[in-house]
Scaffold this motif. Structure first.
Motif, short mmCIF file in Angstrom:
data_model
loop_
_atom_site.label_atom_id
_atom_site.label_comp_id
_atom_site.label_asym_id
_atom_site.label_seq_id
_atom_site.Cartn_x
_atom_site.Cartn_y
_atom_site.Cartn_z
N ARG A 103 7.63 52.79 69.82
CA ARG A 103 8.17 52.15 68.53
C ARG A 103 9.82 52.13 68.49
N MET A 104 10.15 53.04 69.37
CA MET A 104 11.78 53.32 69.32
C MET A 104 12.20 52.27 70.18
N ARG A 105 11.52 52.12 71.64
CA ARG A 105 11.98 51.09 72.49
C ARG A 105 11.84 49.62 71.85
N ILE A 106 10.94 49.53 71.16
CA ILE A 106 10.68 48.01 70.48
C ILE A 106 11.78 47.85 69.62
N ALA A 107 12.07 48.69 68.71
CA ALA A 107 13.17 48.60 67.84
C ALA A 107 14.45 48.32 68.35
N ASP B 173 7.61 45.56 85.66
CA ASP B 173 7.38 45.79 87.22
C ASP B 173 7.27 47.24 87.57
N THR B 174 7.40 48.12 86.28
CA THR B 174 7.32 49.62 86.37
C THR B 174 6.13 50.07 87.11
N THR B 175 6.30 50.90 88.20
CA THR B 175 5.10 51.27 89.04
C THR B 175 4.30 52.48 88.34
N ALA B 176 3.07 52.43 88.73
CA ALA B 176 2.32 53.67 87.99
C ALA B 176 3.03 55.06 88.36
N ARG B 177 3.71 55.00 89.36
CA ARG B 177 4.49 56.64 89.68
C ARG B 177 5.36 56.72 88.52
N ALA B 178 6.00 55.54 88.46
CA ALA B 178 7.18 55.78 87.38
C ALA B 178 6.42 56.25 86.01
N VAL B 179 5.53 55.32 85.66
CA VAL B 179 4.69 55.49 84.29
C VAL B 179 4.15 56.96 84.37
N ARG B 180 3.68 57.52 85.27
CA ARG B 180 3.45 59.06 85.41
C ARG B 180 4.51 60.01 85.05
N ARG B 181 5.73 59.59 85.57
CA ARG B 181 6.85 60.35 85.41
C ARG B 181 7.27 60.26 83.79
N LEU B 182 7.06 58.72 83.29
CA LEU B 182 7.56 58.75 81.93
C LEU B 182 6.74 59.65 81.04
N LEU B 183 5.40 59.60 81.33
CA LEU B 183 4.33 60.34 80.50
C LEU B 183 4.85 62.00 80.70
N ALA B 184 5.03 62.12 81.80
CA ALA B 184 5.53 63.80 82.07
C ALA B 184 6.68 64.26 81.18
N MET B 185 7.52 63.13 81.04
CA MET B 185 8.78 63.38 80.22
C MET B 185 8.66 63.48 78.83
N LEU B 186 7.59 62.49 78.27
CA LEU B 186 7.00 62.75 76.94
C LEU B 186 6.50 63.79 76.63
N LEU C 45 13.30 61.85 70.60
CA LEU C 45 13.38 60.52 70.57
C LEU C 45 14.78 59.91 71.10
N VAL C 46 15.78 60.71 70.89
CA VAL C 46 17.02 60.21 71.47
C VAL C 46 17.06 60.51 72.69
N ARG C 47 16.77 61.77 73.26
CA ARG C 47 16.76 61.90 74.68
C ARG C 47 15.78 60.83 75.42
N GLY C 48 14.46 60.27 74.75
CA GLY C 48 13.57 59.73 75.61
C GLY C 48 13.85 58.22 75.65
N HIS C 49 14.75 57.69 74.57
CA HIS C 49 14.59 56.21 74.27
C HIS C 49 15.24 55.53 75.57
N MET C 50 15.88 55.93 76.41
CA MET C 50 16.36 55.02 77.42
C MET C 50 15.75 55.12 78.87
N ARG C 51 14.37 55.75 78.57
CA ARG C 51 13.43 55.73 79.77
C ARG C 51 12.82 54.36 79.98
#
Length: 455
Positions: A355-359, A330-343, A319-325
């Motif tokens: 949940r963490m991003r919203i908080a 305007d996030t592109t589909a390519r960037a979303v794929r990279r986000l999901l790969a990171m998760l 959660l800590v490592r991923g919270h700044m992604r």
């Protein structure tokens, strides 16, 4: 509102409580409803747990309730679990209480931590035994140690943490003598054998409406310095130009904004920016914290010292490592794929990431910064779900080509070079999911220079 006596009488007639009480009484022992159940009843709260105090010894309880598979679970003092009800054997008599002419149960209550927890209800006489003024302290909203605070802390340093938790839970004030005693004895919280119990106190605090009150008290008494120094050092640390609050305040706001039903997620919120102390750089006279999500060692050291499980530590780390992604409109589909790969790599669900991003977004006192609207959240969730529905590869093992296939194409033996090739192909597929077909990937492998992967 139901009266305390009504609440307690309702408890005592419930099975298995009534069966345990009757068995003890008919066998010649004394038995009372004790501790938290009495406290909560006086507060008008239906108790979650029921404790029975008796002068029967653990061996007596084992014999009396042999058909109910009793379990001795006492550590700090003798407790036997009978049909999921805790039955506590009286502790060695409080000498001061004996000297003052008290008898059981007052001789036991004098050894308990706080006055609000040092009361019993006698179901036979429908009377409250309150030799140390717990009821009065509830009425004045005061947390006070039973008798001398230094004696109670010396017996069990974790009582200092409990005093802070109960004060925060009920919105009470810690009585000045008790507060001063905690400040003076805070260093004793590091005593051997307390880590597991401190961890449990922290997790219990996560169930409060606003656990920030608990952490503020831990800081004010000096306890936080020894329990979670990674968080304590953030106190007073300016949050930089993007925040209207200190780093400590921001951590507390984020933790409060996360759901009480998810204690480990919530704890991650309270710790998510503790790495800013290590990442601190001052540019043009302002604090900046580049890559602070990567500075996790101090936080992990704290969690390990408190004996959190590897599973919990890995989850909080993710959660800590991923919270700044970033995830923007305007996030592109390519960037979303990279986000999901990171998760996927962090073994973190997109739901907990959101949940963490919203908080995090909500917990900023800079007037320029605004929390996500419901529309903002729906947009971001939609981007994630749309990308997931493409059924693309979010993990290197999702490639439509195996290591054996790559070996055959390149004529290479099994080894690190094959992993490098797969990592290269995975990057290509993240950029263009249509490439994830065995023939296409094999063609890409053939175009490679073997020397790039065998050095």
């Amino acid at each position: 509102m139901r009266s305390p006596s009504d609440i307690l009488e309702n408890i005592q007639v419930q099975t298995p409580v009534s069966n345990i009480l009757e068995t003890l009484w008919t066998s010649g022992y004394q038995a009372f409803l004790a501790g938290g159940a009495v406290r909560d009843a006086l507060l008008g709260i239906a108790p979650e747990d029921v404790d029975i105090l008796t002068n029967a010894l653990p061996d007596d309880l084992a014999w009396l309730f042999a058909d109910q598979d009793p379990k001795y679970v006492g550590k700090s003092f003798a407790v036997t679990l009978v049909d999921k009800v805790e039955v506590a054997t009286c502790r060695p008599a409080d000498k001061k209480a004996v000297a003052e002419g008290h008898t059981f149960p007052a001789t036991d209550l004098g050894r308990r931590d706080l006055t609000i927890n040092s009361m019993v209800w006698d179901p036979k006489t429908r009377t409250l035994a309150d030799p140390f003024g717990g009821q009065a302290d509830i009425e004045t909203k005061t947390i006070r140690f039973t008798r001398d605070p230094f004696d109670r802390i010396e017996e069990d340093p974790v009582r200092m943490v409990r005093a802070c938790r109960f004060a925060a839970r009920f919105g009470f004030k810690i009585e000045p003598k008790a507060f001063d005693a905690i400040c003076a004895q805070a260093h004793k919280i590091t005593a051997q054998g307390t880590a597991d119990r401190i961890q449990r106190e922290i997790i219990k605090a996560m169930g409060m409406d606003k656990p920030s009150g608990f952490f503020n008290l831990l800081h004010d008494t000096g306890l936080l310095l020894y329990i979670l120094p990674s968080l304590d050092r953030c106190y007073g640390l300016d949050g930089g130009p993007h925040h209207g609050e200190t780093v400590f305040e921001h951590n507390l706001l984020v933790g409060d904004a996360l759901p009480a039903s998810m204690p480990t997620l919530r704890l991650a919120g309270f710790l998510h920016d503790t790495g800013k102390k290590d990442a601190l750089e001052i540019k043009e006279g302002r604090n900046t914290f580049p890559g602070h999500q990567k500075f996790t060692q101090a936080m992990l050291d704290d969690l390990e010292r408190l004996r959190f499980s590897k599973k919990d530590m890995d989850y909080i780390y993710a959660l800590v490592r991923g919270h700044m992604r970033p995830l923007k409109a305007d996030t592109t589909a390519r960037a979303v794929r990279r986000l999901l790969a990171m998760l996927d790599d962090l073994n973190l669900s997109y739901q907990d990431f959101l949940r963490m991003r919203i908080a995090d977004k909500k917990s900023n006192l800079n007037p320029v910064k605004k929390p996500y609207t419901l529309g903002d959240i729906r947009l971001r969730l939609g981007k994630i779900l749309d990308t997931m529905n493409e059924q693309t590869a979010f993990n290197i093992n999702d490639l439509d080509i195996s290591g054996r296939d790559i070996q055959d194409v390149l004529g290479l033996p099994q080894g690190p070079a094959i992993g490098k090739v797969k990592a290269f192909l995975f990057e290509k597929v993240l950029d263009d999911p249509s490439l994830n077909q065995k023939k296409t990937l094999a063609d890409l492998v053939r175009q490679m220079d073997r020397n790039d992967f065998t050095d």
